[in-house]
Design a protein around this motif. Structure first.
Motif, mmCIF file in Angstrom:
data_model
loop_
_atom_site.group_PDB
_atom_site.id
_atom_site.type_symbol
_atom_site.label_atom_id
_atom_site.label_comp_id
_atom_site.label_asym_id
_atom_site.label_seq_id
_atom_site.Cartn_x
_atom_site.Cartn_y
_atom_site.Cartn_z
ATOM 1 N N THR A 29 0.843 -1.187 0.000
ATOM 2 C CA THR A 29 0.000 0.000 0.000
ATOM 3 C C THR A 29 0.876 1.235 0.000
ATOM 4 O OG1 THR A 29 -0.092 0.055 2.390
ATOM 5 C CG2 THR A 29 -1.832 -1.160 1.258
ATOM 6 N N SER A 30 0.346 2.274 -0.549
ATOM 7 C CA SER A 30 1.110 3.514 -0.573
ATOM 8 C C SER A 30 0.946 4.251 0.754
ATOM 9 C CB SER A 30 0.651 4.402 -1.733
ATOM 10 O OG SER A 30 -0.644 4.880 -1.453
ATOM 11 N N VAL A 31 1.765 5.252 0.936
ATOM 12 C CA VAL A 31 1.709 6.057 2.150
ATOM 13 C C VAL A 31 0.376 6.781 2.246
ATOM 14 C CG1 VAL A 31 2.776 7.986 3.372
ATOM 15 C CG2 VAL A 31 4.209 6.309 2.214
ATOM 16 N N ASP A 32 -0.160 7.233 1.111
ATOM 17 C CA ASP A 32 -1.451 7.917 1.106
ATOM 18 C C ASP A 32 -2.568 7.002 1.573
ATOM 19 O OD1 ASP A 32 -0.408 10.329 0.277
ATOM 20 O OD2 ASP A 32 -0.715 9.885 -1.857
ATOM 21 N N ASP A 33 -2.532 5.729 1.175
ATOM 22 C CA ASP A 33 -3.543 4.777 1.627
ATOM 23 C C ASP A 33 -3.459 4.577 3.134
ATOM 24 O OD1 ASP A 33 -4.540 4.411 -0.908
ATOM 25 O OD2 ASP A 33 -3.351 2.606 -1.301
ATOM 26 N N ASP A 34 -2.241 4.491 3.658
ATOM 27 C CA ASP A 34 -2.062 4.349 5.104
ATOM 28 C C ASP A 34 -2.575 5.585 5.834
ATOM 29 O OD1 ASP A 34 -0.940 1.872 4.742
ATOM 30 O OD2 ASP A 34 1.144 2.585 4.910
ATOM 31 N N HIS A 35 -2.307 6.749 5.289
ATOM 32 C CA HIS A 35 -2.757 7.995 5.925
ATOM 33 C C HIS A 35 -4.276 8.064 5.940
ATOM 34 C CE1 HIS A 35 -3.532 12.340 6.329
ATOM 35 N NE2 HIS A 35 -2.500 12.264 7.162
ATOM 36 N N ARG A 36 -4.915 7.714 4.835
ATOM 37 C CA ARG A 36 -6.389 7.722 4.782
ATOM 38 C C ARG A 36 -6.967 6.746 5.786
ATOM 39 N NH1 ARG A 36 -6.165 8.740 -0.996
ATOM 40 N NH2 ARG A 36 -5.751 6.542 -1.285
ATOM 41 N N TRP A 37 -6.342 5.588 5.924
ATOM 42 C CA TRP A 37 -6.803 4.586 6.881
ATOM 43 C C TRP A 37 -6.686 5.121 8.306
ATOM 44 C CZ3 TRP A 37 -9.675 0.627 7.768
ATOM 45 C CH2 TRP A 37 -9.450 -0.195 8.854
#
Length: 100
Positions: free
Chosen positions: A2-10
């Motif tokens: 997963t990208s960093v953006d996906d982790d941040h959204r989560w």
């Protein structure tokens, strides 16, 4: 991966849920405290309801702020997530201080 953006959204989603729910609880009790109208000086039950609603609103706002103060939550969620809860808690505190 997963990208960093996906982790941040989560993380925003996970951390925002309790803050939003506590803000909604605070809003409900603040609204209740502001809409209760005692029938007269003798209406002790209405005054007790106002105090209880104010205490619940201030308490929920305080817990929302306590969740937000946690460093991992504060890094992900900005001020805009906790300000509504703090405003509602302040309004309920003023209503409580004025005593109905």
């Amino acid at each position: 991966m997963t990208s960093v953006d996906d982790d941040h959204r989560w993380l925003v989603t996970v951390f925002a849920v309790p803050v939003v729910l506590l803000t909604l609880v605070s809003a409900y009790f603040c609204w209740t405290a502001l809409t209760i109208r005692p029938s007269g000086a003798w209406d002790d039950d209405a005054y007790a309801g106002i105090v209880l609603a104010c205490a619940m609103s201030v308490g929920a706002a305080g817990v929302a702020a306590a969740v937000w103060v946690s460093p991992p939550v504060r890094r992900v969620l900005g001020w805009g997530w906790v300000v509504p809860a703090l405003v509602l808690g302040a309004v309920a505190g003023v209503r409580w201080a004025l005593g109905g």
